[in-house]
Write an enzyme that holds these catalytic residues in place. Sequence first.
Site, PDB file in Angstrom:
ATOM      1  N   ASP A  72       0.838  -1.190   0.000  1.00  0.00           N
ATOM      2  CA  ASP A  72       0.000   0.000   0.000  1.00  0.00           C
ATOM      3  C   ASP A  72       0.878   1.247   0.000  1.00  0.00           C
ATOM      4  O   ASP A  72       2.053   1.195   0.329  1.00  0.00           O
ATOM      5  CB  ASP A  72      -0.951   0.000   1.208  1.00  0.00           C
ATOM      6  CG  ASP A  72      -0.294  -0.567   2.435  1.00  0.00           C
ATOM      7  OD1 ASP A  72       0.775  -0.042   2.800  1.00  0.00           O
ATOM      8  OD2 ASP A  72      -0.840  -1.522   3.025  1.00  0.00           O
ATOM      9  N   ASP A  74       0.913   4.871   1.538  1.00  0.00           N
ATOM     10  CA  ASP A  74       0.308   5.802   2.485  1.00  0.00           C
ATOM     11  C   ASP A  74       0.945   7.176   2.328  1.00  0.00           C
ATOM     12  O   ASP A  74       2.130   7.295   1.993  1.00  0.00           O
ATOM     13  CB  ASP A  74       0.513   5.316   3.921  1.00  0.00           C
ATOM     14  CG  ASP A  74      -0.256   4.025   4.180  1.00  0.00           C
ATOM     15  OD1 ASP A  74      -1.281   3.796   3.510  1.00  0.00           O
ATOM     16  OD2 ASP A  74       0.170   3.237   5.047  1.00  0.00           O
ATOM     17  N   ASP A 151       7.724   3.251  14.226  1.00  0.00           N
ATOM     18  CA  ASP A 151       8.327   2.158  14.984  1.00  0.00           C
ATOM     19  C   ASP A 151       9.805   1.922  14.674  1.00  0.00           C
ATOM     20  O   ASP A 151      10.644   1.896  15.571  1.00  0.00           O
ATOM     21  CB  ASP A 151       7.516   0.865  14.809  1.00  0.00           C
ATOM     22  CG  ASP A 151       7.313   0.477  13.350  1.00  0.00           C
ATOM     23  OD1 ASP A 151       7.653   1.275  12.451  1.00  0.00           O
ATOM     24  OD2 ASP A 151       6.821  -0.637  13.091  1.00  0.00           O
TER      25      ASP A 151
END
Length: 463
Positions: A72, A74, A151
């Site tokens: 994907d 983003d 993260d």
Amino acid sequence: MPTASEIEKNTSVQHFYDTAPRIIPRSDHPISRKNIDREALKVLYRLRDAGHVAFLVGGGVRDLYLGKTPKDFDISTDARPGQLRKLFKNSRLIGRRFRLVQVFFRGGKIIEVSTFRKRSEFDEGNGDGTDKVLAANNTFGSPVEDAFRRDLTINSLFYEIQNFTIIDYTGGVEDLDKGIIRIIGNPERRITRDPVRMMRVIRHAARNNFAIEDNTWRAIREHREKLRLCPVSRIRDEFTKDLRGGASKSWAKLAIDSGLLVVVFPFYENHLTEDVSSSTTRKLLLDLLAVADRIHKHGIKIPEDILLALFLLPWIEAEMHLIDADLKSSEAYRYSREIREKMNRNLEHLSIKRGLKESISTLTANLSLFRQFSKSKKWPKWLRRKSYYNSCMLFFRMYRESQGGHRVDLSTIASIAADTAAKHVKPGRKRKNRRGYGGGGPAFTSKNRNGIFGLKKRPGKRK
Ligand code: ATP
Ligand code: MG
């Protein structure tokens, strides 16, 4: 500008707001526009033309840099959700705590656009989406904050379409070049805030064959038990991604060696401790997952009962020693009940649906019968008539492949998988993939109706 203590609270990286990013010019990086989704580019250009800062972010940039096809694309921007809604008529707002805008395109494709944020939703609150909506000024941030709330360093890169540069605040490009997985900031603190990050570390290490940086690894070893504090729904989502990601064998090695596997699946404790590297249980698990990886790499989705049975078989075998026992059919039935009871006792915390447990116990208890019949090449009629015959046969063939036997024919798996999927789709309800990439999209269970453990879909999951 945030204060130092705010930043420390959010990310454990003091003074990062002074950090000048490393800008990697187009000539020095491999990301080409032609590999970026057309619709994602449209969104980026529209935002730029409206005077906003907008970047391609996260896993998309990481995968493009590594020459992989992202699942994907983003986008993060300084435009607020309300502004985004006005700019993109064909859009909607989703998420309770952290609002995202989904922009819809023809063919059901969806591009998710988020406003730069100070912190990950998991750095605050329950992390399960049940918290209150945060006030906007508590949420939105600058690009640098948005990079540091992520993260891993390799997941924090921005790609911009003005000069086609990569903007790197955390050293992610260097880590990509060197093949290193590193938690951003103080790993102990980031893990304590959101223990699921430990699972994300080993996933990306396994997927890319990267090394885990020492401090990150030590923090995981030390804080692994904290994973128990996370909602099972999140663990389930991450675990499913790992089993279906095509690198589950490497993932399992890291999950065993870090101790995370036993934290989530304590019933493996006596059979899979990290120091028994040559244990038959470990070997069987890794061999079975290698077969799953081969199949998933061909884009075929193994039905969830078979996949979970592959994962659980080594445990069942370690406890019951059934595969090589020459069971009779009546015994197989008895053992299937025993296996189900065993699962009820040991897997309660994972809330696996009853039907799924039944299916797993049928698959595993009948393995011995299928092994025997395959030796004699005689398949009794009564067995061929059973509703579970095809699934058990597939499961047996996967087991046989794991033991060095014939490779399972991919078309057989594909047809059984399609069959199973058809059984699960209720008539009259058409499902849409959240990302809009159709059936070939990522096999994340948060987007599946029931998840791998047959759990109900939980409410909004946002980062
Ligand atoms: P995949 O290819 O599996 O989708 P991904 O890195 O894109 O990998 P996502 O779950 O889609 O993973 O998350 C998108 C981005 O959100 C990540 O790249 C990362 O920057 C950020 N992110 C995800 N989970 C966390 C978390 N627990 N804490 C902080 N940031 C996170
Ligand atoms: Mg992603």
